[in-house]
Design an enzyme around this catalytic site. Sequence first.
Site, PDB file in Angstrom:
ATOM      1  N   GLU A  64     -11.076  -1.421  -4.513  1.00 33.94           N
ATOM      2  CA  GLU A  64     -10.712  -2.286  -5.639  1.00 33.94           C
ATOM      3  C   GLU A  64     -10.214  -1.358  -6.717  1.00 33.94           C
ATOM      4  OE1 GLU A  64     -10.046  -3.401  -8.656  1.00 33.94           O
ATOM      5  OE2 GLU A  64     -12.135  -3.776  -9.243  1.00 33.94           O
ATOM      6  N   GLU A 123      -3.104   0.789 -11.989  1.00 29.05           N
ATOM      7  CA  GLU A 123      -4.167   1.803 -11.984  1.00 29.05           C
ATOM      8  C   GLU A 123      -3.997   2.729 -10.779  1.00 29.05           C
ATOM      9  OE1 GLU A 123      -8.014  -0.049 -12.616  1.00 29.05           O
ATOM     10  OE2 GLU A 123      -7.352  -0.917 -14.504  1.00 29.05           O
TER      11      GLU A 123
END
Length: 775
Positions: A504, A513
Amino acid sequence: MDYSDGMDDSTPMFYIGQHETKRRLDVSPELVQHAQDLGYDMLTSPITNDHFHTRVLSLLNSYTQSVSESSQKQPLPLIPALDHPDTPLGPSDTIGQLVTFTSSWIDLSSPDPVIAHLSRQVFHLEIAYAAFCGVTNVVVPGPRLAHGQNGVSQYARAIKEALTTGSYLQLHVQVSMDGTKTAADDDDLGHLSRFVRPEYETSSHGKVTNPWSSWDAWNTVRSICKYHNRLSVVLDLPRRLPSLALQSRWFSEPIRLLNIPASSFLVNARQSFVLSKAHQVFIFRYMIMSYSTGHLSPRTAEDAPSPGSSSAAPTPAEAAQLAKQVGKKTSSSNDPTPHLSYLRYLQRNQPPKSQIEQFGGGFQDYLQSPLQPLTDNLESITYEVFEKDPIKYAWYERAIAQALRDWHSQRRSTSSDNGAVVIAVVGSGRGPLVTRALNASASSGVPVRVYAIEKNPNAYVLLQRHNVETWGRRVTVVKTDMRAWKGPTQPDGTFGKVDILVSELLGSFADNELSPECLDGVQHVLNPEHGISIPASYTAHFTPISTPKLWADLYNRSTSVDPNAFDIPWVVMLSQFDYLSTEAKETIASQQLSNGTKMHHFNLEAPLTPIVETAWEFSHPLPPTVLAQASLRRGGSAVGGGGGFVGGDGANEHNFRHCRISFPIQEQGVCHGLGGYFETVLYSGSEGPVELSTNPVSMERKSKDMISWFPILFPLKTPIQFPADSEVEVSFWRQTDDRKVWYEWLVESYMTVSGQRIRLSASDLHSSKSNGCMM
Ligand SMILES: C[S@@+](CC[C@H](N)C(=O)[O-])C[C@H]1O[C@@H](n2cnc3c(N)ncnc32)[C@H](O)[C@@H]1O
């Protein structure tokens, strides 16, 4: 009192909330106290009274007379300073409880230089005196729309000048929601517009019919005033609300006060004043927004203030009258403040808040720079906030369990020696997905061998502790950057493979990210035959939005602490904003009233759906050829892994993305930026897909109540103005070199006239390179 009964269309009997100009009634502290005893929070008052009005009119009369009698040019009339009898106001301890009004009989937008000159003088005298007295709230009737754009600009100039007076004054421009008549359009005998000379007459008596005209005027005023933070709106709510698109636009504006004229109320079968369903929905939304944006200071539900409604604030005369009545208040039919009582009833009966509204309380429109979990090490509290999500972890568990069931039913071989499916949770944080992987194994009955890979040395300590205290030492915890991990160590010292990689690493815009770069870097441990990644894919989505509040915030930052503020994508719980591109026009619905008449309103059951487009997609694992080429460019070997994260130029080229997408625009507007979202398919197998989404179009369906991610805002330094029925074209890039990943974005506006496509305007080419994510 019962407000829920069938509504009647008859005209209400009395008015409240008109500010008093005819009488001279001083605003004493006792009067303010009386109003508060009645349950009001604020009292309205004019800054000057009719004594002053009469003085100005006689000055104008003598000027007009001297012009007609003399052949020489006369100097423009000068209004002498205010006299004591000209105003009901004075400095006092209760001045903060007043909502004051500048005179509505002036016309700051008049084309007649004499009227404009006098109006400006009146306005500035009033503003200066209000500032002197310590007033904080001043309502200024909006520009007369019939004077056109020139009048609006002239009006805006006067407001801009007034904003330099007194550093505490909040100026609220009063406009009607749908372009109909406002206080500024009053044509009573004393209005200065009655004295306009014939050569300057405009069609000021003609009706303005475009419902968007007052929003347009407000947009001009605040743009000229550079989105000043002491400038806001008082919105008059008409009896019939305009289209949902226009309502929604107003929600993106800094509305500080709602003015609900008595004529907008209906009377129900029990003779109580009530508001239509459409009004109720509007007010409920406004109440949520007011509290969340700090427009009102929240109190307990019982004694909460009325919803910023100037209608709920009486004038001095009303307060005095009501104070006499209050002793007689015995039953609901005798209620001296029926409109206020109804608004408080609405306030107590607001619809419950959604999960995201509850969780996000205090975060609305609060700009945060995106996390960079790859470069920075997150703190425990940040993980703790993630872990509160009621959906994300449950959906991951479902996805892992489905993958295990499929694995089992398809009788696939595993990478372990004992038939257990090898799962690696890469970037495990404090371990919630490790727990979910173990749960999924238990629920599916498929044995697993689990590895937890984390580069944050502090989170690693907690993972080890969990392993001992909760997971029964069933997990192998490894502290490393996943891209440097060589895979499960085998008894003979070699490195084995992983069957399922769980991660994740998603940001608000999916890949921001650096999930693609991290997962590419660990893919070498994945079983090349049948290894799977959870998530299997993710997509970035965006739509143009109007968000004056955030633009003003960024503008202030860019002129003070952060010159790059407009070149940073910001994570933000968008609250006071409007979607600019929506699905087809809205439909009309009608409501049958108890007297048989029909009331038409825009269909509340079918809210406008924004058009949110897909920018690009990433899927995992990458096809072996792509990975091999990237690895070669990086300077490593085409097979195996761990060839270093940062390599030669072009090593990350396959993660470059670009799109150019056109959005249809229905109504005129201003684009302040792009709202960004993501969707991800965690796993898609024999039981169908398990998905997460923050995309406003699909989030309810795919992962309702998920709270882990707020949207991301890609701002524009220069807001782009565009007309109705035009197009906004967005170019977006995910750029990368051998060290960094960043975004670039450009917004252009187009219109097609007589078959020809014309480019109207364009933003700067924005780039977040200086703030990009290090790989
Ligand atoms: C968004 S957090 C998710 C944490 C946890 N899986 C959860 O769902 O609560 C991402 C985690 O991945 C870790 N991480 C990011 N990049 C990594 C890398 N290249 N190698 C190892 N860990 C990484 C971060 O330190 C962080 O703990």
